[in-house]
Scaffold this active site. Structure first.
Site, PDB file in Angstrom:
ATOM      1  N   GLU A 355      -3.035   5.010   4.462  1.00  0.00           N
ATOM      2  CA  GLU A 355      -2.261   3.758   3.715  1.00  0.00           C
ATOM      3  C   GLU A 355      -2.314   2.372   4.484  1.00  0.00           C
ATOM      4  O   GLU A 355      -2.337   1.277   3.695  1.00  0.00           O
ATOM      5  CB  GLU A 355      -0.718   4.258   3.579  1.00  0.00           C
ATOM      6  CG  GLU A 355      -0.660   4.897   2.418  1.00  0.00           C
ATOM      7  CD  GLU A 355      -1.159   6.489   2.725  1.00  0.00           C
ATOM      8  OE1 GLU A 355      -1.768   6.874   3.886  1.00  0.00           O
ATOM      9  OE2 GLU A 355      -0.545   7.575   1.988  1.00  0.00           O
ATOM     10  N   ARG A 402       5.079   6.933   5.242  1.00  0.00           N
ATOM     11  CA  ARG A 402       5.258   7.628   6.819  1.00  0.00           C
ATOM     12  C   ARG A 402       5.805   6.724   7.914  1.00  0.00           C
ATOM     13  O   ARG A 402       6.456   7.241   8.835  1.00  0.00           O
ATOM     14  CB  ARG A 402       3.854   8.526   7.080  1.00  0.00           C
ATOM     15  CG  ARG A 402       3.463   9.491   6.166  1.00  0.00           C
ATOM     16  CD  ARG A 402       3.200  11.054   6.625  1.00  0.00           C
ATOM     17  NE  ARG A 402       2.725  11.835   5.359  1.00  0.00           N
ATOM     18  CZ  ARG A 402       3.673  12.489   4.531  1.00  0.00           C
ATOM     19  NH1 ARG A 402       5.138  12.611   5.057  1.00  0.00           N
ATOM     20  NH2 ARG A 402       3.359  13.167   3.597  1.00  0.00           N
ATOM     21  N   LYS A 427       6.493   6.871  -2.253  1.00  0.00           N
ATOM     22  CA  LYS A 427       4.993   7.236  -2.518  1.00  0.00           C
ATOM     23  C   LYS A 427       5.210   8.765  -2.445  1.00  0.00           C
ATOM     24  O   LYS A 427       4.531   9.514  -3.267  1.00  0.00           O
ATOM     25  CB  LYS A 427       4.108   6.703  -1.433  1.00  0.00           C
ATOM     26  CG  LYS A 427       2.807   7.113  -1.466  1.00  0.00           C
ATOM     27  CD  LYS A 427       1.929   6.365  -0.467  1.00  0.00           C
ATOM     28  CE  LYS A 427       0.202   7.018  -0.242  1.00  0.00           C
ATOM     29  NZ  LYS A 427      -0.239   6.875  -1.168  1.00  0.00           N
TER      30      LYS A 427
END
Ligand code: DC
Length: 658
Positions: A355, A402, A427
């Site tokens: 990401e 994350r 997400k």
């Protein structure tokens, strides 16, 4: 404090309880695609509801696949290997698990499609997959930059007579994409995929192979280098399909179960929805934790972590090969802060194309906490932090779910952690912070508010001493600001200068002693002049704002007793116990008079009474943080109680709520 821009994490002293995991993203998006391509209807339970699965669902809808819901279950009406819509423009957001397999499937089926995403998606390489597909005569064009989305797909003439070759050393998702798509063209002949280079992230390919089996396609795996899809393979619905909990997200809760115990107030944290039979490689994270000294229990449908094995005080450092757990490995970068030696994470080259560039992002944000970090192309070394080295920080999250979830664990350290853009967790785990809060045990706060001379200072400091907690006399902060303002001739309505002064207050408190630099100002801040000035500047919003961070920073293990006017309403609204002390104005005037006389300050009872009334009026009528009990505060009128009786009452309430 929560706003859409940031989330202030309360410092944590422990953790315990059960976290119900959301469905795995990797499994959810694979299952959606397989169910869409299969013959027959598939009822999916436990499907993740998040940005990435919504992207996949929207794409399937645009491709003509019918998806309905039944309660919390999802029903996909499979289209038997052919999407009804032969042309569509598909928006893939930042979902790698959607764009890659869809690219492969649409390229093999042919049609007229475009696939695009958010700007970061257009920086994430897809060239290896496109090369593999072009080599078998699929028609794919880059619409912008060579090697990256957006893509245009047209009708090609795929030829699978010879093996399809794909690189496996950048992202295993390219291989997964091919394995998911190639059964669409394996009716007549075996289809062979060969991996160039060493395959990384094998556990994710394992998930793919397992799911293909459930949908009727049995791929031969020849040592992770060659895969054969047997002739005649085609997808058939298994009827029902249960999505496992997300094993990568389990890592935060298991880590919380370990870190929570470091302050001695932790219990087991259990994650439900994953276990030793999970098909997700990231459950291996729990085994890594065990190797680092954690106590982990494996059960049927759950894993739990409850601190360290006996004799251990910290996790061990060392070298950890993370090639099999690339996502959960991020969690190890945070637990490394609490280890007994540096931790070297290796095999994390894929972080660079996730990401965000996770190696760079992790390094930058860990450094903000005061950590020493070294990084290479595919490794990261994190040095542990001792208590005095921690720095409070606002953590950037780089639109990476994350990053946000990992850094919530830093709140087990002795610093204030602010998570910027916490909404990015949507997400994969939209209610992550609520679930995290349900197992996290914040450093407890007892808030004792009340008017001047209600006795709150004496009571609060005694309660703190009895419990071994820290003590915050917030009035002392306002008084010290006032003392310095008077000394520096700052006007008491000069909000800008006063708030600047408050922001950099060189104050140190030790029980009821207050120091400004080397000077003990404990007595100087107690004069009536300073009290009046404090009351005046306390009505200025910018001054209050400036003192907020200082007050929050005093919330440290094992607990805090804070007294003031707005402890329960504004500064520590989540305080476990809130007491609102009152006393009749006459009783308070008597107490304050005796106190002043004992300090050698000459005054009259009438003056004290008038002053108290004026200050009460100002404190309770001001527009910001006016003196008022919090809704959940317990009132206690101390007019007829002595200090010990009041302290006993507060301690009794504390025992009841702790
Ligand atoms: O509690 P005290 O008398 O030491 O407080 C001095 C002044 O500071 C008081 O007039 C109100 C202000 N104050 C405040 O506004 N908020 C607090 N939390 C503590 C004190």
């Amino acid at each position: 404090m929560i706003s859409s821009d940031y989330l202030d994490m309360p410092p944590l002293i422990g953790a315990g309880g059960t976290a119900l995991l959301p469905g795995s993203k990797s499994i959810s998006n694979r299952v959606l695609l397989l169910a869409a391509l299969a013959e027959g209807k598939t009822l999916i339970t436990g499907l993740l509801d998040s940005d990435d699965t919504r992207v996949m669902l929207a794409a399937l809808h645009a491709l003509g696949v019918i998806v309905s819901t039944q309660g919390t279950d999802t029903i996909v009406h499979g289209c038997g290997g052919r999407f009804p819509e032969r042309r569509a423009d598909l928006f893939m957001g930042n979902a790698g698990t959607a764009i890659r397999p869809l690219t492969a499937a649409l390229a093999l089926l042919g049609g007229s499609y475009t696939l695009s995403g958010v700007p970061r998606m257009h920086e994430r390489p897809i060239g290896d997959l496109v090369d593999a597909l072009r080599a078998i005569n699929c028609s794919i064009d880059y619409l912008n930059q060579l090697g990256y989305p957006p893509l245009a797909i047209n009708l090609g003439t795929p030829n699978v007579d010879t093996p399809i070759r794909v690189r496996g050393d950048v992202s295993s998702q390219f291989l997964t994409a091919l394995l998911l798509a190639l059964p669409l063209v394996s009716q007549q002949q075996d289809v062979v995929v060969e991996v160039i280079g060493t395959l990384i992230s094998r556990p994710y390919v394992h998930i793919t192979l397992e799911l293909l089996c459930r949908f009727g396609v049995h791929v031969e795996n020849e040592n992770w280098q060659r895969f054969v899809i047997p002739a005649g393979s085609r997808y058939t619905s298994p009827g029902r399909m249960a999505v496992e909990g997300d094993a990568s997200s389990a890592s935060y809760f298991l880590a919380a179960g370990v870190l929570g115990s470091l302050h001695g107030a932790g219990d087991a944290v259990r994650v439900e929805g994953v276990d030793a039979h999970s098909i997700q490689g990231d459950v291996e994270f729990a085994r890594v934790l065990e190797r680092l000294g954690a106590r982990v229990e494996w059960g049927d449908g759950f894993i739990s972590a409850s601190g360290l094995i006996p004799g251990r005080k910290r996790l061990t450092g060392g070298i950890i090969d993370c090639v099999a757990i690339p996502d959960a490995a991020m969690t190890l970068a945070i637990t490394a802060l609490f280890a007994d030696a540096p931790t070297l994470l290796t095999g994390i080259g894929s972080w660079r194309v996730k990401e965000t560039d996770r190696i760079a992002a992790m390094g930058a944000e860990l450094a903000k906490l005061g950590a020493q970090v070294e990084a290479g192309e595919d490794w990261l070394r994190v040095h542990p932090l001792s208590d005095g080295q921690w720095r409070s920080a606002a953590i950037g999250t780089y639109d990476d779910h994350r990053m946000a979830m990992c850094f919530s664990l830093a709140s087990f350290g002795p610093a204030d952690i602010r998570i910027l853009d916490p909404g990015c967790v949507s997400k994969t785990f939209p209610d992550y912070f609520q679930v995290f809060a349900s197992v996290a045990r914040p450093v407890p706060v007892i808030a004792i508010d009340g008017p001047t001379a209600s006795g709150k200072g004496t009571v609060a400091s005694k309660v703190a001493a009895m419990l071994g907690f820290h003590y915050l006399d917030s009035g002392a902060l306002y008084r010290t600001t006032a003392l310095l303002a008077l000394r520096q001739d700052i006007k008491l309505d000069d909000e800008a200068r006063l708030s600047e002064l408050a922001l950099r207050l060189p104050i140190r408190c030790d029980g009821s002693q207050v120091w400004v630099g080397p000077e003990d100002v404990s007595a100087a801040i107690r004069t009536e002049d300073v009290g009046r000035a404090a009351s005046a500047l306390a009505s200025l919003p910018a001054v209050r704002q400036s003192l907020l961070a200082l007050q929050h920073s005093l919330r440290r293990a094992p607990g805090l007793v804070a007294d003031g006017r707005d402890m329960g309403t504004e500064v520590f609204p989540s305080a476990r116990l809130k007491v609102f002390l009152t006393a009749d104005v006459q009783a308070r005037a008597d107490r304050r008079y005796k106190q002043l006389i004992s300090q050698g300050i000459s005054t009259t009872i009438i003056d004290v009474l008038r002053d108290l009334e004026a200050r009460d009026a100002r404190d309770s009528k001001r527009s910001v943080a006016a003196l008022r009990p919090a809704q959940d505060a317990v009132p206690l009128n101390t007019s007829a109680l002595d200090v010990d009786q009041t302290v006993d009452q507060v301690l009794q309430w504390w025992r009841q709520c702790s």
